[in-house]
Design an enzyme around this catalytic site. Structure first.
Site, PDB file in Angstrom:
ATOM      1  N   CYS A  80      25.656 -31.097  26.689  1.00 32.75           N
ATOM      2  CA  CYS A  80      24.638 -31.247  25.672  1.00 32.75           C
ATOM      3  C   CYS A  80      24.602 -31.589  24.112  1.00 32.75           C
ATOM      4  O   CYS A  80      25.538 -31.100  23.913  1.00 32.75           O
ATOM      5  CB  CYS A  80      24.549 -29.048  26.021  1.00 32.75           C
ATOM      6  SG  CYS A  80      23.075 -29.331  24.308  1.00 32.75           S
ATOM      7  N   HIS A  99      23.477 -22.279  24.561  1.00 30.50           N
ATOM      8  CA  HIS A  99      22.839 -22.803  25.214  1.00 30.50           C
ATOM      9  C   HIS A  99      21.880 -22.462  25.814  1.00 30.50           C
ATOM     10  O   HIS A  99      21.034 -22.932  26.425  1.00 30.50           O
ATOM     11  CB  HIS A  99      23.892 -23.918  25.827  1.00 30.50           C
ATOM     12  CG  HIS A  99      22.602 -24.905  27.037  1.00 30.50           C
ATOM     13  ND1 HIS A  99      23.396 -26.161  26.168  1.00 30.50           N
ATOM     14  CD2 HIS A  99      22.863 -25.212  28.167  1.00 30.50           C
ATOM     15  CE1 HIS A  99      22.272 -26.969  27.146  1.00 30.50           C
ATOM     16  NE2 HIS A  99      21.945 -26.141  28.387  1.00 30.50           N
ATOM     17  N   HIS A 141      16.327 -25.192  20.833  1.00 26.22           N
ATOM     18  CA  HIS A 141      15.746 -26.636  19.091  1.00 26.22           C
ATOM     19  C   HIS A 141      14.259 -26.484  19.526  1.00 26.22           C
ATOM     20  O   HIS A 141      13.410 -27.066  19.984  1.00 26.22           O
ATOM     21  CB  HIS A 141      16.556 -27.577  19.537  1.00 26.22           C
ATOM     22  CG  HIS A 141      15.848 -28.716  20.288  1.00 26.22           C
ATOM     23  ND1 HIS A 141      16.188 -28.597  21.971  1.00 26.22           N
ATOM     24  CD2 HIS A 141      15.670 -29.807  20.260  1.00 26.22           C
ATOM     25  CE1 HIS A 141      15.561 -30.211  22.924  1.00 26.22           C
ATOM     26  NE2 HIS A 141      14.978 -30.314  21.570  1.00 26.22           N
TER      27      HIS A 141
HETATM   28 ZN   LIG Z   1      23.665 -27.003  24.506  1.00 25.47          ZN
END
Ligand SMILES: [Zn+2]
Length: 358
Positions: free
Chosen positions: A75, A121, A174
Site C-alpha cells: 500500500c 490501513h 484516504h
Molecule cells: Zn495502507
C-alpha cells in the site's frame, strides 16, 4: 476560546512533490527522507471546455498507468517500514497530505492532493476517534487556505470516495483534494440560484432559507448545537444527507471554534449510521462525501452575489439503493441529467434516524 495547536511539517518527496504531515503532538519530528528512485512526474493534464454545455473536462492521459488495487503489503499510503518504501517516508503519521503522483489536474490546470486520514490501513473514517477526525478537519481547512493562494486555483474541493463500488483503487482510508482553475458547474448552478433568490426576495439568503425549511420539516437526521444533517427535499441519491453548520459561513476557514469542536461527533455518527442503513452483515456502505465551499475566484457573473452568500456544507451520499444493488447513472441521469430516485427522501431520513447509535 483556546485554539488548538496542530504541528505542521512540510517536506518534499523524491520526485519533488510536496508532502505535509499534520500531527496532534507539537513535539512530533518528521525528518525522514524519501529514498525511492523516482523519476520526476510527467503530467499532461489539460482542461477543455465543452462549447455546447459550457462545462470543463480535465483530460489526463497519464492516469492510465496509476496504481490499481495493490496488495495491502504494498500500500503506497501506509507508512514506510524498513525496505518497504511508500509515499510516506516516515514510519508513522497522524494525518499526511501529498501531491498526487497521477493528478487529474496539474500545473496551470490546478492541483490534486491525497489526504491520508490515519496510518491504520484497516480503518475507515468512521473508525477514527474524535481527535483524529478533528485533525482531518484541521488539515482540510489548512489545505483550503494554502491552495486558495496558488495563482491557478479558483475553487478547492475536499472529498472522500469510499468503497470499490465508487471506483476507489486503494483500500487505505484516504480522501482527495482537487484545486480547480475555474468555478465548478455545480457551484455555479448554486450561485445562480442564490442570486435569483436574493433578487426575488429582496435580499434573503437561499442557504438560510433551505436550512430553515429543513429544520422545520420531517427530514432532519441528526441535530447538534452547531450542525444539522438532513435528507434534502429533492435528494438525487437513494441515501443522501446534507450537513450544514447552523451559522452560515462560506468555507471551512469560516468555521468558529465551537463548530469545529462539535464537527467530529456529528460527522462520525453520520458515517456510522451510513454503515448500518442496509442492516447487519452487509459490506461497508460505499459513499461519497463532498465539501461544498465558496470559490475564491471572481463572482461577477453571479449578479449581486458575494462569497459570504455561499453556505459551506457537506453532501454525503451512497450509490447503493438496496442490499446488493447499486444505483447506476443510466439514460435519464447520464443522458439528460435528470435523476430518478427510488427511495423517497422522507423514508431515507426515517431509516437514518432508526439506525442511530444507542
Ligand atoms: Zn495502507
Amino acid at each position: 476560546m483556546e485554539s488548538r495547536a496542530v504541528k505542521k511539517t512540510s517536506t518534499r518527496l523524491a520526485d519533488g512533490r510536496e508532502l505535509i504531515y499534520y500531527d496532534q503532538r507539537d513535539d512530533a519530528v518528521r525528518d525522514a527522507v524519501d529514498k525511492r528512485p523516482l523519476e520526476p512526474t510527467v503530467t499532461t493534464s489539460e482542461v477543455r471546455r465543452d462549447p455546447l454545455l459550457g462545462d470543463s473536462i480535465a483530460v489526463a492521459s497519464h492516469r492510465q498507468g496509476r496504481t490499481y488495487h495493490p496488495p495491502a503489503d504494498e500500500c503506497p499510503l501506509c507508512p514506510s517500514q524498513g525496505d518497504r518504501l511508500s509515499e510516506i517516508p516516515d514510519s508513522s503519521y497522524d494525518v499526511a497530505v501529498f501531491e498526487n503522483r497521477f493528478p487529474s489536474l496539474a500545473g496551470d490546470s490546478g492541483r490534486c492532493e491525497v489526504v491520508c486520514f490515519t496510518s491504520d490501513h484497516q480503518a475507515s473514517f468512521a473508525d477514527l476517534t474524535e481527535e483524529q477526525a478533528r485533525l482531518v478537519l484541521d488539515a482540510w481547512t489548512d489545505r483550503t487556505s494554502e491552495l486558495s493562494h496558488l495563482p491557478s486555483v479558483e475553487q478547492v474541493f475536499c472529498f472522500e470516495n469510499r468503497g470499490a463500488e465508487i471506483g476507489v483503487t486503494l483500500g487505505h482510508p484516504h480522501g482527495q483534494i482537487y484545486a480547480y482553475p475555474f468555478t465548478t458547474p455545480r457551484t455555479a448552478l448554486m450561485l445562480r440560484s442564490v442570486a435569483a433568490h436574493k433578487e426575488a426576495t429582496g435580499g434573503e439568503n437561499l442557504f438560510d432559507a433551505v436550512l430553515a425549511r429543513e429544520l422545520a420539516g420531517e427530514r432532519v437526521v441528526l441535530e447538534g448545537e452547531h450542525w444539522v444533517a438532513f435528507v434534502p427535499y429533492a435528494a438525487h441519491w437513494p441515501y443522501e444527507v446534507h450537513l450544514y453548520p447552523k451559522k452560515r459561513v462560506p468555507d471551512l476557514l469560516g468555521l468558529d471554534e465551537a463548530a469545529r469542536t462539535e464537527f467530529p461527533k456529528v460527522y462520525l455518527e453520520l458515517l456510522r449510521r451510513f454503515d448500518r442503513i442496509f442492516g447487519e452483515g452487509e459490506p461497508a456502505t460505499p459513499y461519497i462525501a463532498a465539501w461544498h465551499q465558496a470559490p475564491f475566484g471572481a463572482l461577477e457573473e453571479f449578479e449581486g452575489v458575494n462569497r459570504d452568500d455561499f453556505g459551506l456544507h457537506l453532501e454525503l451520499f451512497t450509490i447503493r439503493r438496496t442490499s446488493g444493488k447499486l444505483k447506476f447513472l443510466a439514460g435519464s441521469e447520464s443522458g439528460m441529467n435528470v435523476f430518478i430516485n427510488d427511495v423517497p427522501p422522507e423514508s431515507a431520513a426515517r431509516r437514518l434516524r432508526e439506525v442511530a447509535s444507542s
